[in-house]
Write a protein that holds these residues in place. Structure first.
Motif, PDB file in Angstrom:
ATOM      1  N   GLY A  18       0.788  -1.245   0.008  1.00 37.08           N
ATOM      2  CA  GLY A  18       0.048  -0.099  -0.117  1.00 37.08           C
ATOM      3  C   GLY A  18       0.892   1.157   0.042  1.00 37.08           C
ATOM      4  N   SER A  19       2.162   1.064  -0.264  1.00 38.16           N
ATOM      5  CA  SER A  19       3.103   2.283  -0.455  1.00 38.16           C
ATOM      6  C   SER A  19       4.146   2.160  -1.537  1.00 38.16           C
ATOM      7  N   VAL A  20       4.503   3.243  -1.951  1.00 37.30           N
ATOM      8  CA  VAL A  20       5.350   3.281  -3.113  1.00 37.30           C
ATOM      9  C   VAL A  20       6.995   3.247  -2.424  1.00 37.30           C
ATOM     10  N   LEU A  54       2.807  -0.656  -6.111  1.00 37.62           N
ATOM     11  CA  LEU A  54       1.985  -0.299  -5.397  1.00 37.62           C
ATOM     12  C   LEU A  54       0.554  -1.119  -5.814  1.00 37.62           C
ATOM     13  N   ILE A  55      -0.288  -1.305  -4.645  1.00 32.87           N
ATOM     14  CA  ILE A  55      -1.744  -1.976  -4.741  1.00 32.87           C
ATOM     15  C   ILE A  55      -2.534  -1.141  -5.544  1.00 32.87           C
ATOM     16  N   LEU A  56      -3.125  -1.507  -6.503  1.00 34.72           N
ATOM     17  CA  LEU A  56      -4.413  -0.848  -7.135  1.00 34.72           C
ATOM     18  C   LEU A  56      -5.530  -1.320  -6.719  1.00 34.72           C
ATOM     19  N   GLU A  60      -3.032  -5.857   1.263  1.00 32.79           N
ATOM     20  CA  GLU A  60      -1.628  -6.531   1.421  1.00 32.79           C
ATOM     21  C   GLU A  60      -1.824  -7.920   1.842  1.00 32.79           C
ATOM     22  N   THR A  61      -2.673  -8.334   2.653  1.00 31.14           N
ATOM     23  CA  THR A  61      -2.765  -9.742   3.112  1.00 31.14           C
ATOM     24  C   THR A  61      -4.039 -10.478   2.232  1.00 31.14           C
ATOM     25  N   GLY A  62      -3.762 -11.629   2.429  1.00 33.16           N
ATOM     26  CA  GLY A  62      -5.115 -12.254   1.895  1.00 33.16           C
ATOM     27  C   GLY A  62      -5.042 -12.649   0.282  1.00 33.16           C
ATOM     28  N   PRO A 170       3.708  14.756   2.209  1.00 33.19           N
ATOM     29  CA  PRO A 170       2.529  14.251   2.335  1.00 33.19           C
ATOM     30  C   PRO A 170       1.700  13.945   1.024  1.00 33.19           C
ATOM     31  N   LEU A 171       2.129  13.361   0.006  1.00 32.82           N
ATOM     32  CA  LEU A 171       1.333  13.010  -1.297  1.00 32.82           C
ATOM     33  C   LEU A 171       0.654  11.720  -1.007  1.00 32.82           C
ATOM     34  N   ASP A 172      -0.349  11.660  -1.926  1.00 34.96           N
ATOM     35  CA  ASP A 172      -1.191  10.647  -1.656  1.00 34.96           C
ATOM     36  C   ASP A 172      -0.440   9.419  -2.457  1.00 34.96           C
ATOM     37  N   THR A 173      -0.856   8.242  -2.456  1.00 35.82           N
ATOM     38  CA  THR A 173      -0.183   7.142  -3.053  1.00 35.82           C
ATOM     39  C   THR A 173      -0.250   7.170  -4.623  1.00 35.82           C
ATOM     40  N   GLY A 174      -1.491   7.629  -5.164  1.00 31.39           N
ATOM     41  CA  GLY A 174      -1.312   7.764  -6.495  1.00 31.39           C
ATOM     42  C   GLY A 174      -0.499   8.987  -7.103  1.00 31.39           C
ATOM     43  N   GLU A 175      -0.292  10.037  -6.271  1.00 29.03           N
ATOM     44  CA  GLU A 175       0.715  10.972  -6.773  1.00 29.03           C
ATOM     45  C   GLU A 175       2.334  10.390  -6.445  1.00 29.03           C
ATOM     46  N   GLN A 176       2.538   9.664  -5.578  1.00 27.99           N
ATOM     47  CA  GLN A 176       3.712   9.000  -5.564  1.00 27.99           C
ATOM     48  C   GLN A 176       3.991   8.121  -6.466  1.00 27.99           C
ATOM     49  N   GLN A 177       3.007   7.379  -6.912  1.00 23.67           N
ATOM     50  CA  GLN A 177       3.208   6.689  -8.207  1.00 23.67           C
ATOM     51  C   GLN A 177       3.517   7.087  -9.419  1.00 23.67           C
ATOM     52  N   ARG A 178       2.830   8.415  -9.601  1.00 23.03           N
ATOM     53  CA  ARG A 178       3.128   9.211 -10.762  1.00 23.03           C
ATOM     54  C   ARG A 178       4.558   9.878 -10.553  1.00 23.03           C
ATOM     55  N   MET A 179       5.174  10.129  -9.681  1.00 26.68           N
ATOM     56  CA  MET A 179       6.328  10.616  -9.356  1.00 26.68           C
ATOM     57  C   MET A 179       7.239   9.401  -9.849  1.00 26.68           C
TER      58      MET A 179
END
Length: 202
Positions: A18-20, A54-56, A60-62, A170-179
């Protein structure tokens, strides 16, 4: 006609999170699912890395999650047993990659055939982004003590500066993925600069 050979694909285990994870970054994980304990054993035995994506969709479990196509190779640099008996690992971010195809093993572990991206060439920080260097120094002082000993030359490298800011702002994960997915260090810095006003107090 010139035909450019496609770079060879590399098979690696994938770890959707759930993180980049950025190149040069640090990842700390607690491992308890059998499939990921197997992953750690495999990587430790062969001295290889695993892919962090990153999970789309999913968790993370299961059940196996749906990961982003662009991720980062993680190499285990340290591991330990926590007080509760769980395995803790520290991994360092390396090359970025793109997943060409993936499959789920019978044990639920995701594996992918990936194309490794070359590292970004060293590029000096353009003068118009000098403020970002100062901001990163402050963020590291308060949030990332493991970077306090980084050489001054690191702050002058546009790629390193952008990846560290993308980690700590404090970016959201979508913004981090973009970077993570951008190829141009200067464009990454420009987009980070344009996001900054969102974090300024009124």
């Amino acid at each position: 006609m010139v035909v450019h050979a496609q770079p060879p694909l590399v098979e690696i285990p994938l770890f959707p999170l759930g993180s980049v994870l950025f190149p040069g970054g640090q990842l700390q994980l607690r491992i308890f699912e059998p499939r990921y304990l197997d992953l750690v054993r495999e990587c430790t035995r062969h001295g290889t890395g695993f892919g962090v994506c990153l999970i789309l969709e999913g968790r993370e479990t299961g059940e196996p999650a749906v990961p982003a196509a662009i991720g980062t190779i993680a190499r285990i640099s340290d591991f330990h047993r926590d007080d509760d008996g769980l395995l803790g690992i520290v991994a360092e971010g390396g090359s970025r990659f793109q997943v060409v195809r993936s499959r789920v093993r019978s044990d639920g572990l995701l594996r992918g055939d990936v194309e490794l991206w070359p590292g970004e060439p060293a590029q000096p920080v353009p003068v118009e982004f000098a403020l970002l260097q100062t901001i990163l120094e402050r963020l590291i002082e308060t949030m990332a003590p493991h970077w306090r000993d980084a050489p001054r030359s690191a702050y002058d490298d546009a790629s390193w500066l952008g990846f560290r800011l993308a980690e700590l702002l404090p970016l959201d994960t979508g913004e981090q993925q973009r970077m993570l997915e951008l190829h141009d260090p200067a464009q990454r810095l420009a987009e980070l600069r344009d996001i900054l006003p969102r974090f300024q107090k009124p």
